[in-house]
Design a protein around this motif. Structure first.
Motif, PDB file in Angstrom:
ATOM      1  N   ASN A 174       0.844  -1.194   0.000  1.00  0.00           N
ATOM      2  CA  ASN A 174       0.000   0.000   0.000  1.00  0.00           C
ATOM      3  C   ASN A 174       0.881   1.246   0.000  1.00  0.00           C
ATOM      4  O   ASN A 174       1.836   1.332   0.785  1.00  0.00           O
ATOM      5  N   VAL A 175       0.575   2.185  -0.875  1.00  0.00           N
ATOM      6  CA  VAL A 175       1.280   3.466  -0.915  1.00  0.00           C
ATOM      7  C   VAL A 175       0.244   4.578  -1.008  1.00  0.00           C
ATOM      8  O   VAL A 175      -0.933   4.324  -1.303  1.00  0.00           O
ATOM      9  N   PHE A 176       0.680   5.797  -0.760  1.00  0.00           N
ATOM     10  CA  PHE A 176      -0.227   6.942  -0.830  1.00  0.00           C
ATOM     11  C   PHE A 176       0.280   7.941  -1.868  1.00  0.00           C
ATOM     12  O   PHE A 176       1.483   8.185  -1.974  1.00  0.00           O
ATOM     13  N   ILE A 177      -0.653   8.489  -2.614  1.00  0.00           N
ATOM     14  CA  ILE A 177      -0.355   9.598  -3.524  1.00  0.00           C
ATOM     15  C   ILE A 177      -0.987  10.854  -2.946  1.00  0.00           C
ATOM     16  O   ILE A 177      -2.149  10.848  -2.553  1.00  0.00           O
ATOM     17  N   LYS A 178      -0.200  11.913  -2.891  1.00  0.00           N
ATOM     18  CA  LYS A 178      -0.712  13.198  -2.426  1.00  0.00           C
ATOM     19  C   LYS A 178      -0.430  14.264  -3.473  1.00  0.00           C
ATOM     20  O   LYS A 178       0.710  14.430  -3.916  1.00  0.00           O
ATOM     21  N   ILE A 179      -1.486  14.978  -3.867  1.00  0.00           N
ATOM     22  CA  ILE A 179      -1.367  16.104  -4.798  1.00  0.00           C
ATOM     23  C   ILE A 179      -1.780  17.364  -4.042  1.00  0.00           C
ATOM     24  O   ILE A 179      -2.972  17.593  -3.809  1.00  0.00           O
ATOM     25  N   PRO A 180      -0.834  18.188  -3.603  1.00  0.00           N
ATOM     26  CA  PRO A 180      -1.180  19.402  -2.859  1.00  0.00           C
ATOM     27  C   PRO A 180      -2.015  20.377  -3.669  1.00  0.00           C
ATOM     28  O   PRO A 180      -2.060  20.317  -4.903  1.00  0.00           O
ATOM     29  N   PHE A 181      -2.658  21.295  -2.961  1.00  0.00           N
ATOM     30  CA  PHE A 181      -3.600  22.240  -3.562  1.00  0.00           C
ATOM     31  C   PHE A 181      -2.895  23.280  -4.435  1.00  0.00           C
ATOM     32  O   PHE A 181      -3.431  23.713  -5.453  1.00  0.00           O
ATOM     33  N   THR A 182      -1.684  23.682  -4.028  1.00  0.00           N
ATOM     34  CA  THR A 182      -0.947  24.708  -4.766  1.00  0.00           C
ATOM     35  C   THR A 182       0.537  24.350  -4.826  1.00  0.00           C
ATOM     36  O   THR A 182       1.017  23.482  -4.099  1.00  0.00           O
ATOM     37  N   LYS A 183       1.265  25.069  -5.676  1.00  0.00           N
ATOM     38  CA  LYS A 183       2.720  24.893  -5.780  1.00  0.00           C
ATOM     39  C   LYS A 183       3.409  25.217  -4.455  1.00  0.00           C
ATOM     40  O   LYS A 183       4.369  24.553  -4.062  1.00  0.00           O
ATOM     41  N   LEU A 184       2.938  26.273  -3.771  1.00  0.00           N
ATOM     42  CA  LEU A 184       3.551  26.664  -2.505  1.00  0.00           C
ATOM     43  C   LEU A 184       3.391  25.562  -1.463  1.00  0.00           C
ATOM     44  O   LEU A 184       4.344  25.225  -0.748  1.00  0.00           O
ATOM     45  N   LYS A 185       2.193  25.000  -1.358  1.00  0.00           N
ATOM     46  CA  LYS A 185       1.969  23.910  -0.408  1.00  0.00           C
ATOM     47  C   LYS A 185       2.845  22.707  -0.755  1.00  0.00           C
ATOM     48  O   LYS A 185       3.331  21.997   0.127  1.00  0.00           O
ATOM     49  N   CYS A 186       3.051  22.488  -2.032  1.00  0.00           N
ATOM     50  CA  CYS A 186       3.917  21.406  -2.483  1.00  0.00           C
ATOM     51  C   CYS A 186       5.363  21.643  -2.029  1.00  0.00           C
ATOM     52  O   CYS A 186       6.037  20.731  -1.542  1.00  0.00           O
ATOM     53  N   LYS A 187       5.835  22.877  -2.162  1.00  0.00           N
ATOM     54  CA  LYS A 187       7.194  23.222  -1.726  1.00  0.00           C
ATOM     55  C   LYS A 187       7.358  23.037  -0.228  1.00  0.00           C
ATOM     56  O   LYS A 187       8.373  22.510   0.250  1.00  0.00           O
ATOM     57  N   ARG A 188       6.347  23.474   0.533  1.00  0.00           N
ATOM     58  CA  ARG A 188       6.419  23.309   1.991  1.00  0.00           C
ATOM     59  C   ARG A 188       6.537  21.847   2.367  1.00  0.00           C
ATOM     60  O   ARG A 188       7.345  21.458   3.214  1.00  0.00           O
ATOM     61  N   GLU A 189       5.690  21.037   1.741  1.00  0.00           N
ATOM     62  CA  GLU A 189       5.676  19.609   2.054  1.00  0.00           C
ATOM     63  C   GLU A 189       7.027  18.973   1.713  1.00  0.00           C
ATOM     64  O   GLU A 189       7.570  18.185   2.485  1.00  0.00           O
ATOM     65  N   LEU A 190       7.562  19.307   0.577  1.00  0.00           N
ATOM     66  CA  LEU A 190       8.839  18.753   0.138  1.00  0.00           C
ATOM     67  C   LEU A 190       9.956  19.114   1.113  1.00  0.00           C
ATOM     68  O   LEU A 190      10.765  18.250   1.504  1.00  0.00           O
ATOM     69  N   GLU A 191      10.007  20.364   1.518  1.00  0.00           N
ATOM     70  CA  GLU A 191      11.045  20.797   2.464  1.00  0.00           C
ATOM     71  C   GLU A 191      10.845  20.172   3.842  1.00  0.00           C
ATOM     72  O   GLU A 191      11.822  19.832   4.533  1.00  0.00           O
ATOM     73  N   ALA A 192       9.590  19.996   4.238  1.00  0.00           N
ATOM     74  CA  ALA A 192       9.302  19.403   5.550  1.00  0.00           C
ATOM     75  C   ALA A 192       9.814  17.971   5.645  1.00  0.00           C
ATOM     76  O   ALA A 192      10.353  17.564   6.676  1.00  0.00           O
ATOM     77  N   TYR A 193       9.663  17.188   4.568  1.00  0.00           N
ATOM     78  CA  TYR A 193      10.158  15.814   4.584  1.00  0.00           C
ATOM     79  C   TYR A 193      11.668  15.774   4.813  1.00  0.00           C
ATOM     80  O   TYR A 193      12.179  14.896   5.519  1.00  0.00           O
TER      81      TYR A 193
END
Length: 287
Positions: free
Chosen positions: A37-56
Protein backbone atom coordinates in the motif's frame (compact mmCIF):
# COMPACT_ATOMS: atom_id res chain seq x y z
CA UNK A 1 -4.85 14.26 -13.07
CA UNK A 2 -4.63 11.31 -10.69
CA UNK A 3 -4.24 8.88 -13.61
CA UNK A 4 -1.40 11.01 -14.96
CA UNK A 5 0.35 10.95 -11.59
CA UNK A 6 -0.04 7.14 -11.35
CA UNK A 7 1.56 6.84 -14.78
CA UNK A 8 4.31 9.27 -13.75
CA UNK A 9 5.20 7.04 -10.79
CA UNK A 10 4.86 3.88 -12.93
CA UNK A 11 2.56 2.14 -10.45
CA UNK A 12 0.70 -1.14 -10.96
CA UNK A 13 -2.47 -0.21 -9.07
CA UNK A 14 -5.26 -2.72 -8.40
CA UNK A 15 -7.44 -0.52 -6.16
CA UNK A 16 -7.71 3.15 -5.16
CA UNK A 17 -9.31 4.45 -1.96
CA UNK A 18 -9.89 8.14 -1.30
CA UNK A 19 -8.57 9.27 2.09
CA UNK A 20 -11.22 10.91 4.25
CA UNK A 21 -10.75 14.19 6.11
CA UNK A 22 -8.28 15.64 3.61
CA UNK A 23 -9.64 19.17 3.27
CA UNK A 24 -7.24 20.68 0.75
CA UNK A 25 -5.07 18.17 -1.06
CA UNK A 26 -6.06 15.17 -3.12
CA UNK A 27 -4.89 12.12 -1.15
CA UNK A 28 -5.51 8.51 -2.16
CA UNK A 29 -4.41 5.11 -0.91
CA UNK A 30 -3.22 2.84 -3.72
CA UNK A 31 -3.18 -0.94 -3.35
CA UNK A 32 -0.47 -2.25 -5.65
CA UNK A 33 -0.23 -5.52 -7.56
CA UNK A 34 2.62 -6.66 -5.28
CA UNK A 35 0.37 -6.30 -2.19
CA UNK A 36 2.01 -3.09 -0.98
CA UNK A 37 0.00 0.00 0.00
CA UNK A 38 1.28 3.47 -0.92
CA UNK A 39 -0.23 6.94 -0.83
CA UNK A 40 -0.36 9.60 -3.52
CA UNK A 41 -0.71 13.20 -2.43
CA UNK A 42 -1.37 16.10 -4.80
CA UNK A 43 -1.18 19.40 -2.86
CA UNK A 44 -3.60 22.24 -3.56
CA UNK A 45 -0.95 24.71 -4.77
CA UNK A 46 2.72 24.89 -5.78
CA UNK A 47 3.55 26.66 -2.50
CA UNK A 48 1.97 23.91 -0.41
CA UNK A 49 3.92 21.41 -2.48
CA UNK A 50 7.19 23.22 -1.73
CA UNK A 51 6.42 23.31 1.99
CA UNK A 52 5.68 19.61 2.05
CA UNK A 53 8.84 18.75 0.14
CA UNK A 54 11.04 20.80 2.46
CA UNK A 55 9.30 19.40 5.55
CA UNK A 56 10.16 15.81 4.58
CA UNK A 57 13.83 16.75 4.41
CA UNK A 58 13.76 18.65 7.72
CA UNK A 59 11.83 16.03 9.69
CA UNK A 60 13.13 12.74 8.30
CA UNK A 61 15.75 12.08 11.00
CA UNK A 62 13.90 13.67 13.93
CA UNK A 63 10.21 12.73 13.76
CA UNK A 64 8.33 9.61 12.63
CA UNK A 65 6.83 10.44 9.21
CA UNK A 66 6.03 8.52 6.03
CA UNK A 67 8.96 7.82 3.72
CA UNK A 68 8.90 9.84 0.51
CA UNK A 69 9.29 7.16 -2.17
CA UNK A 70 9.10 9.50 -5.15
CA UNK A 71 8.26 13.08 -6.09
CA UNK A 72 7.02 14.71 -9.27
CA UNK A 73 7.46 18.47 -9.60
CA UNK A 74 4.31 18.74 -11.74
CA UNK A 75 3.53 20.93 -14.73
CA UNK A 76 1.11 23.70 -15.76
CA UNK A 77 -1.92 21.65 -14.68
CA UNK A 78 -0.54 19.77 -11.67
CA UNK A 79 1.23 21.56 -8.78
CA UNK A 80 3.26 18.44 -8.00
CA UNK A 81 2.75 15.03 -6.41
CA UNK A 82 4.23 12.81 -3.70
CA UNK A 83 4.46 9.04 -3.52
CA UNK A 84 4.53 8.11 0.16
CA UNK A 85 4.97 4.95 2.20
CA UNK A 86 2.19 3.80 4.50
CA UNK A 87 2.28 4.57 8.21
CA UNK A 88 0.60 1.52 9.73
CA UNK A 89 -2.51 2.22 11.79
CA UNK A 90 -5.51 4.52 11.96
CA UNK A 91 -6.03 8.22 12.75
CA UNK A 92 -6.02 9.17 16.42
CA UNK A 93 -9.39 8.76 18.17
CA UNK A 94 -10.81 10.02 21.46
CA UNK A 95 -11.17 6.48 22.85
CA UNK A 96 -7.45 5.84 23.15
CA UNK A 97 -5.45 5.54 26.37
CA UNK A 98 -3.36 8.07 28.31
CA UNK A 99 -0.30 6.12 27.10
CA UNK A 100 -1.12 7.18 23.53
CA UNK A 101 -1.74 10.78 24.66
CA UNK A 102 1.73 10.74 26.30
CA UNK A 103 3.28 9.64 22.97
CA UNK A 104 1.34 12.34 21.10
CA UNK A 105 2.89 14.88 23.47
CA UNK A 106 6.36 13.49 22.78
CA UNK A 107 5.73 13.59 19.03
CA UNK A 108 4.47 17.17 19.12
CA UNK A 109 7.36 18.40 21.25
CA UNK A 110 9.85 16.62 18.97
CA UNK A 111 8.64 18.78 16.08
CA UNK A 112 8.70 21.92 18.19
CA UNK A 113 12.29 21.14 19.19
CA UNK A 114 13.44 21.67 15.59
CA UNK A 115 14.77 25.20 14.87
CA UNK A 116 15.08 26.83 11.44
CA UNK A 117 18.03 25.28 9.55
CA UNK A 118 21.05 27.56 9.53
CA UNK A 119 22.73 26.22 6.40
CA UNK A 120 19.71 25.67 4.12
CA UNK A 121 17.85 28.33 2.13
CA UNK A 122 14.15 27.44 2.26
CA UNK A 123 11.81 28.64 -0.50
CA UNK A 124 8.53 27.13 0.76
CA UNK A 125 8.62 27.15 4.56
CA UNK A 126 8.86 30.65 6.00
CA UNK A 127 10.33 31.63 9.35
CA UNK A 128 7.55 33.81 10.75
CA UNK A 129 8.97 34.00 14.27
CA UNK A 130 10.85 37.35 14.04
CA UNK A 131 7.55 39.11 13.23
CA UNK A 132 5.17 36.67 14.89
CA UNK A 133 2.47 39.14 15.94
CA UNK A 134 2.40 40.52 12.39
CA UNK A 135 1.98 36.99 11.00
CA UNK A 136 -0.99 36.28 13.28
CA UNK A 137 -2.54 39.62 12.36
CA UNK A 138 -1.99 39.10 8.62
CA UNK A 139 -3.67 35.70 8.78
CA UNK A 140 -6.64 37.05 10.70
CA UNK A 141 -7.29 40.05 8.48
CA UNK A 142 -6.73 38.12 5.24
CA UNK A 143 -9.62 35.85 6.23
CA UNK A 144 -11.65 38.79 7.59
CA UNK A 145 -12.61 39.83 4.04
CA UNK A 146 -14.27 36.44 3.56
CA UNK A 147 -15.75 36.25 7.06
CA UNK A 148 -17.43 39.64 6.54
CA UNK A 149 -19.65 38.03 3.91
CA UNK A 150 -20.75 35.25 6.29
CA UNK A 151 -21.35 36.92 9.69
CA UNK A 152 -23.94 39.55 10.42
CA UNK A 153 -22.50 43.04 10.86
CA UNK A 154 -22.80 43.12 14.65
CA UNK A 155 -21.11 39.75 15.18
CA UNK A 156 -18.35 40.65 12.75
CA UNK A 157 -17.65 43.93 14.58
CA UNK A 158 -17.54 42.08 17.92
CA UNK A 159 -15.02 39.63 16.47
CA UNK A 160 -12.72 42.38 15.22
CA UNK A 161 -12.84 44.15 18.59
CA UNK A 162 -12.21 40.86 20.43
CA UNK A 163 -9.15 40.15 18.30
CA UNK A 164 -7.63 43.57 18.92
CA UNK A 165 -8.19 43.26 22.70
CA UNK A 166 -6.93 39.69 23.07
CA UNK A 167 -3.78 39.96 20.94
CA UNK A 168 -2.37 42.61 23.31
CA UNK A 169 -2.54 40.15 26.22
CA UNK A 170 -0.43 37.38 24.66
CA UNK A 171 2.88 36.45 26.31
CA UNK A 172 6.19 36.58 24.47
CA UNK A 173 6.22 33.98 21.65
CA UNK A 174 7.86 30.58 22.23
CA UNK A 175 10.34 29.59 19.52
CA UNK A 176 11.44 29.72 16.80
CA UNK A 177 10.14 26.19 16.31
CA UNK A 178 8.90 23.96 13.51
CA UNK A 179 5.10 24.20 13.76
CA UNK A 180 2.69 21.87 11.97
CA UNK A 181 -0.27 24.31 11.83
CA UNK A 182 -2.74 21.42 11.38
CA UNK A 183 -1.81 19.07 14.24
CA UNK A 184 -5.13 17.26 14.69
CA UNK A 185 -6.26 13.63 15.10
CA UNK A 186 -6.68 13.00 11.34
CA UNK A 187 -2.97 13.74 10.85
CA UNK A 188 -1.71 11.58 13.73
CA UNK A 189 -1.52 7.84 12.99
CA UNK A 190 -1.82 5.26 15.77
CA UNK A 191 -1.11 1.53 15.46
CA UNK A 192 -2.33 -0.45 18.49
CA UNK A 193 -0.65 0.99 21.58
CA UNK A 194 1.92 3.04 19.64
CA UNK A 195 1.86 6.31 17.72
CA UNK A 196 3.17 5.54 14.22
CA UNK A 197 3.83 9.16 13.27
CA UNK A 198 2.45 12.35 11.80
CA UNK A 199 1.41 13.31 8.25
CA UNK A 200 0.44 16.38 6.15
CA UNK A 201 2.98 19.21 6.07
CA UNK A 202 1.53 21.60 3.50
CA UNK A 203 0.81 24.35 6.04
CA UNK A 204 4.00 24.18 8.14
CA UNK A 205 6.01 27.20 9.23
CA UNK A 206 8.75 28.14 11.66
CA UNK A 207 7.17 30.27 14.35
CA UNK A 208 5.80 30.26 17.87
CA UNK A 209 4.56 26.96 19.33
CA UNK A 210 1.57 28.73 20.90
CA UNK A 211 -0.51 28.47 17.71
CA UNK A 212 0.05 24.73 17.32
CA UNK A 213 -1.97 23.38 20.27
CA UNK A 214 -5.38 24.65 19.17
CA UNK A 215 -6.59 21.78 17.00
CA UNK A 216 -5.25 18.90 19.09
CA UNK A 217 -6.94 20.44 22.13
CA UNK A 218 -10.20 21.13 20.25
CA UNK A 219 -10.51 17.65 18.74
CA UNK A 220 -8.84 15.39 21.33
CA UNK A 221 -7.45 16.71 24.62
CA UNK A 222 -10.42 18.69 25.94
CA UNK A 223 -12.67 15.64 26.23
CA UNK A 224 -10.67 13.85 28.94
CA UNK A 225 -8.48 15.47 31.60
CA UNK A 226 -6.41 12.30 31.98
CA UNK A 227 -5.50 12.44 28.30
CA UNK A 228 -4.69 16.15 28.59
CA UNK A 229 -2.45 15.51 31.60
CA UNK A 230 -0.64 12.61 29.90
CA UNK A 231 -0.09 14.67 26.77
CA UNK A 232 1.49 17.45 28.84
CA UNK A 233 3.72 14.95 30.66
CA UNK A 234 4.91 13.51 27.35
CA UNK A 235 5.56 16.94 25.88
CA UNK A 236 7.58 18.01 28.93
CA UNK A 237 9.98 15.07 28.51
CA UNK A 238 11.28 16.77 25.36
CA UNK A 239 10.89 20.51 26.05
CA UNK A 240 9.02 22.74 28.54
CA UNK A 241 5.35 23.23 27.67
CA UNK A 242 4.10 26.81 27.70
CA UNK A 243 1.08 27.78 29.82
CA UNK A 244 -1.71 26.70 27.49
CA UNK A 245 -4.43 28.26 29.61
CA UNK A 246 -3.01 31.69 28.71
CA UNK A 247 -2.80 31.25 24.93
CA UNK A 248 -5.51 28.72 24.03
CA UNK A 249 -8.50 31.10 24.31
CA UNK A 250 -6.97 33.51 21.79
CA UNK A 251 -5.99 30.84 19.28
CA UNK A 252 -9.27 28.97 19.63
CA UNK A 253 -11.03 32.21 18.75
CA UNK A 254 -8.77 33.08 15.80
CA UNK A 255 -8.83 29.50 14.50
CA UNK A 256 -12.64 29.52 14.45
CA UNK A 257 -12.71 32.93 12.77
CA UNK A 258 -10.13 31.97 10.14
CA UNK A 259 -11.88 28.64 9.52
CA UNK A 260 -15.11 30.47 8.69
CA UNK A 261 -13.16 32.47 6.10
CA UNK A 262 -11.62 29.25 4.77
CA UNK A 263 -15.11 27.75 4.33
CA UNK A 264 -16.20 30.81 2.37
CA UNK A 265 -13.18 30.51 0.06
CA UNK A 266 -13.53 26.77 -0.51
CA UNK A 267 -17.32 26.66 -0.76
CA UNK A 268 -19.92 27.05 1.99
CA UNK A 269 -22.14 24.23 0.77
CA UNK A 270 -19.29 21.72 0.54
CA UNK A 271 -18.02 22.66 4.01
CA UNK A 272 -21.36 23.31 5.73
CA UNK A 273 -20.76 21.16 8.82
CA UNK A 274 -17.27 22.58 9.39
CA UNK A 275 -18.69 26.09 9.00
CA UNK A 276 -21.43 25.45 11.58
CA UNK A 277 -18.90 23.98 14.01
CA UNK A 278 -16.73 27.09 13.84
CA UNK A 279 -19.66 29.51 13.95
CA UNK A 280 -20.69 27.88 17.22
CA UNK A 281 -17.18 28.22 18.67
CA UNK A 282 -17.02 31.88 17.62
CA UNK A 283 -20.45 32.67 19.07
CA UNK A 284 -19.54 31.02 22.38
CA UNK A 285 -16.33 33.04 22.63
CA UNK A 286 -18.12 36.32 21.88
CA UNK A 287 -20.91 35.78 24.40
Amino acid sequence: MLNRVIQQFNLNVVAIHEVEDSHSSTVVKCCLLNGENVFIKIPFTKLKCKRELEAYEILKDSVSIPKMLDFWSGDEECPGAFLLSELKGQPLSQKLSPTIAFQVGVLHASMHQIPPPAAVQLTGIKNEFPTWSNFVERQFYSFAEDVKNVLDENLYSQAIEKFENMKCQLPLPDGPSFIHMDFRPANIIVNGDKVSGVIDFESVRFGSTEIDFTKIYRDFLRFDYNLYQSYQEGYNTIRPLIDLEVVLPFYQFTDAFNSIGWCKRRGIERNASFLEENLLILQNVLR
